[in-house]
Scaffold this motif. Sequence first.
Motif, PDB file in Angstrom:
ATOM      1  N   ALA A 166       4.161   4.844  48.487  1.00 33.65           N
ATOM      2  CA  ALA A 166       4.268   3.569  47.778  1.00 33.65           C
ATOM      3  C   ALA A 166       3.573   2.454  48.555  1.00 33.65           C
ATOM      4  O   ALA A 166       2.853   1.634  47.974  1.00 33.65           O
ATOM      5  CB  ALA A 166       5.735   3.220  47.533  1.00 33.65           C
ATOM      6  N   THR A 167       3.770   2.427  49.857  1.00 35.00           N
ATOM      7  CA  THR A 167       3.117   1.420  50.693  1.00 35.00           C
ATOM      8  C   THR A 167       1.597   1.587  50.669  1.00 35.00           C
ATOM      9  O   THR A 167       0.854   0.608  50.577  1.00 35.00           O
ATOM     10  CB  THR A 167       3.637   1.531  52.136  1.00 35.00           C
ATOM     11  OG1 THR A 167       5.048   1.417  52.120  1.00 35.00           O
ATOM     12  CG2 THR A 167       3.057   0.469  53.023  1.00 35.00           C
ATOM     13  N   LEU A 168       1.150   2.816  50.727  1.00 35.50           N
ATOM     14  CA  LEU A 168      -0.284   3.099  50.660  1.00 35.50           C
ATOM     15  C   LEU A 168      -0.863   2.665  49.304  1.00 35.50           C
ATOM     16  O   LEU A 168      -1.954   2.080  49.243  1.00 35.50           O
ATOM     17  CB  LEU A 168      -0.530   4.583  50.900  1.00 35.50           C
ATOM     18  CG  LEU A 168      -1.969   5.041  51.042  1.00 35.50           C
ATOM     19  CD1 LEU A 168      -2.596   4.395  52.258  1.00 35.50           C
ATOM     20  CD2 LEU A 168      -2.033   6.546  51.149  1.00 35.50           C
ATOM     21  N   ALA A 169      -0.131   2.907  48.227  1.00 31.86           N
ATOM     22  CA  ALA A 169      -0.600   2.503  46.900  1.00 31.86           C
ATOM     23  C   ALA A 169      -0.710   0.984  46.788  1.00 31.86           C
ATOM     24  O   ALA A 169      -1.675   0.461  46.215  1.00 31.86           O
ATOM     25  CB  ALA A 169       0.349   3.042  45.826  1.00 31.86           C
ATOM     26  N   ILE A 170       0.244   0.266  47.348  1.00 32.79           N
ATOM     27  CA  ILE A 170       0.195  -1.201  47.311  1.00 32.79           C
ATOM     28  C   ILE A 170      -1.003  -1.712  48.086  1.00 32.79           C
ATOM     29  O   ILE A 170      -1.766  -2.566  47.607  1.00 32.79           O
ATOM     30  CB  ILE A 170       1.504  -1.797  47.867  1.00 32.79           C
ATOM     31  CG1 ILE A 170       2.685  -1.417  46.990  1.00 32.79           C
ATOM     32  CG2 ILE A 170       1.407  -3.311  47.992  1.00 32.79           C
ATOM     33  CD1 ILE A 170       4.031  -1.654  47.628  1.00 32.79           C
ATOM     34  N   ASN A 171      -1.195  -1.191  49.289  1.00 33.13           N
ATOM     35  CA  ASN A 171      -2.311  -1.645  50.121  1.00 33.13           C
ATOM     36  C   ASN A 171      -3.657  -1.311  49.506  1.00 33.13           C
ATOM     37  O   ASN A 171      -4.582  -2.142  49.516  1.00 33.13           O
ATOM     38  CB  ASN A 171      -2.207  -1.031  51.515  1.00 33.13           C
ATOM     39  CG  ASN A 171      -1.057  -1.610  52.300  1.00 33.13           C
ATOM     40  OD1 ASN A 171      -0.535  -2.669  51.986  1.00 33.13           O
ATOM     41  ND2 ASN A 171      -0.646  -0.902  53.331  1.00 33.13           N
ATOM     42  N   LEU A 172      -3.821  -0.095  48.957  1.00 31.39           N
ATOM     43  CA  LEU A 172      -5.098   0.280  48.355  1.00 31.39           C
ATOM     44  C   LEU A 172      -5.385  -0.518  47.095  1.00 31.39           C
ATOM     45  O   LEU A 172      -6.534  -0.915  46.847  1.00 31.39           O
ATOM     46  CB  LEU A 172      -5.116   1.782  48.061  1.00 31.39           C
ATOM     47  CG  LEU A 172      -5.230   2.693  49.278  1.00 31.39           C
ATOM     48  CD1 LEU A 172      -5.161   4.154  48.857  1.00 31.39           C
ATOM     49  CD2 LEU A 172      -6.510   2.411  50.047  1.00 31.39           C
ATOM     50  N   THR A 173      -4.362  -0.770  46.281  1.00 33.31           N
ATOM     51  CA  THR A 173      -4.567  -1.580  45.076  1.00 33.31           C
ATOM     52  C   THR A 173      -4.994  -2.991  45.439  1.00 33.31           C
ATOM     53  O   THR A 173      -5.892  -3.556  44.805  1.00 33.31           O
ATOM     54  CB  THR A 173      -3.287  -1.605  44.224  1.00 33.31           C
ATOM     55  OG1 THR A 173      -2.906  -0.264  43.933  1.00 33.31           O
ATOM     56  CG2 THR A 173      -3.504  -2.367  42.940  1.00 33.31           C
ATOM     57  N   ALA A 174      -4.359  -3.572  46.444  1.00 34.18           N
ATOM     58  CA  ALA A 174      -4.766  -4.913  46.888  1.00 34.18           C
ATOM     59  C   ALA A 174      -6.183  -4.890  47.447  1.00 34.18           C
ATOM     60  O   ALA A 174      -6.963  -5.824  47.216  1.00 34.18           O
ATOM     61  CB  ALA A 174      -3.787  -5.439  47.929  1.00 34.18           C
ATOM     62  N   ALA A 175      -6.557  -3.826  48.147  1.00 37.67           N
ATOM     63  CA  ALA A 175      -7.899  -3.731  48.715  1.00 37.67           C
ATOM     64  C   ALA A 175      -8.958  -3.565  47.635  1.00 37.67           C
ATOM     65  O   ALA A 175     -10.060  -4.113  47.742  1.00 37.67           O
ATOM     66  CB  ALA A 175      -7.973  -2.561  49.697  1.00 37.67           C
ATOM     67  N   PHE A 176      -8.656  -2.807  46.566  1.00 36.67           N
ATOM     68  CA  PHE A 176      -9.631  -2.633  45.490  1.00 36.67           C
ATOM     69  C   PHE A 176      -9.733  -3.867  44.602  1.00 36.67           C
ATOM     70  O   PHE A 176     -10.768  -4.130  44.014  1.00 36.67           O
ATOM     71  CB  PHE A 176      -9.276  -1.419  44.632  1.00 36.67           C
ATOM     72  CG  PHE A 176      -9.596  -0.121  45.306  1.00 36.67           C
ATOM     73  CD1 PHE A 176     -10.839   0.116  45.869  1.00 36.67           C
ATOM     74  CD2 PHE A 176      -8.640   0.876  45.387  1.00 36.67           C
ATOM     75  CE1 PHE A 176     -11.120   1.313  46.495  1.00 36.67           C
ATOM     76  CE2 PHE A 176      -8.914   2.080  46.015  1.00 36.67           C
ATOM     77  CZ  PHE A 176     -10.163   2.294  46.574  1.00 36.67           C
ATOM     78  N   ARG A 177      -8.661  -4.632  44.508  1.00 36.21           N
ATOM     79  CA  ARG A 177      -8.660  -5.766  43.600  1.00 36.21           C
ATOM     80  C   ARG A 177      -9.186  -7.051  44.248  1.00 36.21           C
ATOM     81  O   ARG A 177      -9.799  -7.876  43.592  1.00 36.21           O
ATOM     82  CB  ARG A 177      -7.249  -5.985  43.089  1.00 36.21           C
ATOM     83  CG  ARG A 177      -7.179  -6.999  42.014  1.00 36.21           C
ATOM     84  CD  ARG A 177      -5.938  -6.842  41.220  1.00 36.21           C
ATOM     85  NE  ARG A 177      -5.964  -7.818  40.138  1.00 36.21           N
ATOM     86  CZ  ARG A 177      -5.467  -7.612  38.978  1.00 36.21           C
ATOM     87  NH1 ARG A 177      -4.905  -6.471  38.704  1.00 36.21           N
ATOM     88  NH2 ARG A 177      -5.519  -8.538  38.065  1.00 36.21           N
ATOM     89  N   PHE A 178      -8.933  -7.236  45.550  1.00 34.32           N
ATOM     90  CA  PHE A 178      -9.317  -8.476  46.231  1.00 34.32           C
ATOM     91  C   PHE A 178     -10.186  -8.178  47.437  1.00 34.32           C
ATOM     92  O   PHE A 178     -10.068  -7.128  48.062  1.00 34.32           O
ATOM     93  CB  PHE A 178      -8.055  -9.227  46.717  1.00 34.32           C
ATOM     94  CG  PHE A 178      -7.128  -9.605  45.608  1.00 34.32           C
ATOM     95  CD1 PHE A 178      -7.404 -10.675  44.779  1.00 34.32           C
ATOM     96  CD2 PHE A 178      -5.976  -8.876  45.377  1.00 34.32           C
ATOM     97  CE1 PHE A 178      -6.545 -11.023  43.756  1.00 34.32           C
ATOM     98  CE2 PHE A 178      -5.112  -9.209  44.353  1.00 34.32           C
ATOM     99  CZ  PHE A 178      -5.403 -10.287  43.536  1.00 34.32           C
ATOM    100  N   ASP A 179     -11.050  -9.158  47.774  1.00 37.55           N
ATOM    101  CA  ASP A 179     -11.821  -9.035  49.004  1.00 37.55           C
ATOM    102  C   ASP A 179     -11.019  -9.660  50.149  1.00 37.55           C
ATOM    103  O   ASP A 179      -9.890 -10.091  49.969  1.00 37.55           O
ATOM    104  CB  ASP A 179     -13.204  -9.673  48.861  1.00 37.55           C
ATOM    105  CG  ASP A 179     -13.160 -11.158  48.559  1.00 37.55           C
ATOM    106  OD1 ASP A 179     -12.062 -11.729  48.579  1.00 37.55           O
ATOM    107  OD2 ASP A 179     -14.226 -11.743  48.313  1.00 37.55           O
ATOM    108  N   ARG A 180     -11.631  -9.740  51.331  1.00 40.40           N
ATOM    109  CA  ARG A 180     -10.873 -10.225  52.483  1.00 40.40           C
ATOM    110  C   ARG A 180     -10.519 -11.697  52.396  1.00 40.40           C
ATOM    111  O   ARG A 180      -9.601 -12.160  53.059  1.00 40.40           O
ATOM    112  CB  ARG A 180     -11.618  -9.924  53.777  1.00 40.40           C
ATOM    113  CG  ARG A 180     -12.933 -10.618  53.898  1.00 40.40           C
ATOM    114  CD  ARG A 180     -13.629 -10.217  55.193  1.00 40.40           C
ATOM    115  NE  ARG A 180     -14.915 -10.845  55.291  1.00 40.40           N
ATOM    116  CZ  ARG A 180     -15.124 -12.035  55.793  1.00 40.40           C
ATOM    117  NH1 ARG A 180     -14.124 -12.710  56.271  1.00 40.40           N
ATOM    118  NH2 ARG A 180     -16.334 -12.545  55.845  1.00 40.40           N
TER     119      ARG A 180
END
Length: 195
Positions: A166-180
């Motif tokens: 679940a934590t990995l899914a949250i982090n990857l979704t945020a990474a694919f949706r937003f830039d730094r």
Amino acid sequence: MSTTPTEILETVAAALETTAATAPLDPTAATEAGLDIESLKQLMDGFDPAELLPELSKVFGSLASVCRFAVMIGPVVLLVLGLTYLFLSPKEANYYFGYRCYFGMGSVHAWRFTQRMAGVLLGGLGLILTIVMYTVSGGFAGMEVTDMVWKAVDCLVWQAVLALLATLAINLTAAFRFDRKGEYRKKKKRKDASQ
């Protein structure tokens, strides 16, 4: 009136001398002062070491409670964290409270999206695991002790794996949706073949 350490030592030495002088000499007695083997044997004759052990039913009864508690604490923590992220997270990114990930802290939009997603995912996972683990831990009373402990360990491993996913899914979704910087990633537009 205070006594000095030398006076105390002299008193103890005098008491030992009088005890040694009044004790009868017995060739079978122990050679060390103050050690009487026969009196120790008489004292140990009525002693049963098994009396020191607690009753097994109490130990195994409490072991089932410990296993239930260990299995239920993880899902409840996930549920509380999810509800906290969903309803009580701050409006802007900070380093003290909220679900923090690199791509979710760049802007207010990224922060709020990450908080909502973490709340829904972790809260939903916590709710589902609470129901499942409550059902599983209800059967602990009828199990053998070793089976119960291994079942609890299996449950804890599954909880950890699901929380990690679940934590990995949250982090990857945020990474694919937003830039730094927290801006939405621009999708590349396909060029139509007809143009």
